[in-house]
Write a protein that holds these residues in place. Structure first.
Motif, PDB file in Angstrom:
ATOM      1  N   VAL A   1      73.165 -41.510  60.368  1.00 40.54           N
ATOM      2  CA  VAL A   1      72.878 -40.065  60.495  1.00 40.54           C
ATOM      3  C   VAL A   1      72.014 -39.619  59.318  1.00 40.54           C
ATOM      4  O   VAL A   1      71.011 -38.912  59.495  1.00 40.54           O
ATOM      5  CB  VAL A   1      74.183 -39.242  60.572  1.00 40.54           C
TER       6      VAL A   1
ATOM      7  N   PHE B   1      74.901 -40.616  67.092  1.00 40.26           N
ATOM      8  CA  PHE B   1      75.582 -41.112  65.894  1.00 40.26           C
ATOM      9  C   PHE B   1      76.529 -40.074  65.301  1.00 40.26           C
ATOM     10  O   PHE B   1      77.549 -40.443  64.728  1.00 40.26           O
ATOM     11  CB  PHE B   1      74.572 -41.635  64.872  1.00 40.26           C
ATOM     12  N   THR B   2      76.225 -38.805  65.452  1.00 36.13           N
ATOM     13  CA  THR B   2      77.160 -37.776  64.999  1.00 36.13           C
ATOM     14  C   THR B   2      78.445 -37.848  65.816  1.00 36.13           C
ATOM     15  O   THR B   2      79.551 -37.814  65.257  1.00 36.13           O
ATOM     16  CB  THR B   2      76.529 -36.380  65.092  1.00 36.13           C
TER      17      THR B   2
ATOM     18  N   LEU C   1      70.462 -38.707  66.703  1.00 33.38           N
ATOM     19  CA  LEU C   1      71.326 -37.916  65.813  1.00 33.38           C
ATOM     20  C   LEU C   1      72.584 -37.456  66.538  1.00 33.38           C
ATOM     21  O   LEU C   1      73.690 -37.528  65.982  1.00 33.38           O
ATOM     22  CB  LEU C   1      70.570 -36.712  65.257  1.00 33.38           C
TER      23      LEU C   1
END
Length: 188
Positions: free
Chosen positions: A182, A130-131, A127
C-alpha cells in the motif's frame, strides 16, 4: 517508488526483515509452507530493493525491466500453483502489482513523481485490493478468547509446531508486506 528518505528506509527495513523471516520459514517441515515462504521472501527482498531512496541509489535503466521479468515469472509460477489452491491468487496479484510498478518506473522520466493528473485506474484498483487485504489479514491476527478447557488452551498448547510453522507469524509476515505494498503504491 523512491519516496522520502525516512519513509523509504522504514519500508526497506520492513520488507528486508519480512524477506529474511520468510527465508527462515523455508525451513518448515511442511512443503506447501516452504513454497509459499519462498515466494514471499522474493517479494519482500524485491520490495526492499525497489524502496531504496533515490538519493542513495538510482537503479540503472535496465533494472526496471529486469524486475518486471523476475516478478512476471513469479506471477506465472503463482498462477500455476493456484490451480491446486486459490490461496496462491494473492501471490498472483502481488507479483502483478510488482510488474506494474516496475513498468511504470521504467517508463517514468528520471526523478519524476506522481503528477496532478490523479491516480491511474490500475493503481486505484491495486490500492483498494491491498487495503482490503491488510484489513482482513489484520483482523485474523486479533486474538479470539479461547473456550475454557477447549483444545489449544492447556499448558504447552501450540508447542507441537515449530516457530516457523505458526500461522499467526505467517499472517503477520503477509500483513507487513501488504502494508508495504500500500505504501509503495501510494508513493508511485
Amino acid at each position: 517508488m523512491h519516496g522520502p528518505g525516512s519513509s523509504g528506509w522504514l519500508l526497506v527495513a520492513l520488507c528486508a526483515a519480512t524477506g529474511a523471516y520468510c527465508l527462515l520459514r523455508m525451513r518448515s517441515g511442511v512443503e506447501e509452507q516452504r513454497r509459499a515462504a519462498g515466494g514471499e521472501a522474493l517479494m519482500g527482498f524485491g520490495m526492499a530493493a525497489m524502496a531504496v531512496p533515490a538519493a542513495v541509489f538510482t537503479p540503472p535503466a535496465w533494472a526496471w525491466p529486469l524486475w518486471a521479468v523476475v516478478f512476471g515469472a513469479a506471477g506465472l509460477h503463482a498462477l500455476w500453483a493456484a490451480r491446486a489452491s486459490a490461496r496462491h491468487l494473492h501471490h498472483v496479484v502481488g507479483a502483478g502489482a510488482m510488474v506494474y510498478m516496475a513498468v511504470v518506473m521504467a517508463a517514468a522520466p528520471q526523478g519524476a513523481h506522481h503528477g496532478a493528473s490523479g491516480i491511474p485506474a490500475l493503481t486505484a484498483v491495486l490500492l483498494l485490493y491491498f487495503t482490503a487485504y491488510v484489513l482482513v489479514t489484520g483482523a485474523r491476527l486479533v486474538p479470539v478468547a479461547a473456550v475454557a478447557g477447549g483444545p489449544g488452551t492447556g499448558p504447552g498448547a501450540g508447542s507441537g509446531a515449530g516457530w516457523g510453522d505458526r500461522p499467526e507469524l505467517s499472517h503477520a509476515c503477509r500483513l507487513s508486506m501488504g502494508i508495504a505494498m500500500v505504501a509503495m503504491l501510494l508513493m508511485m
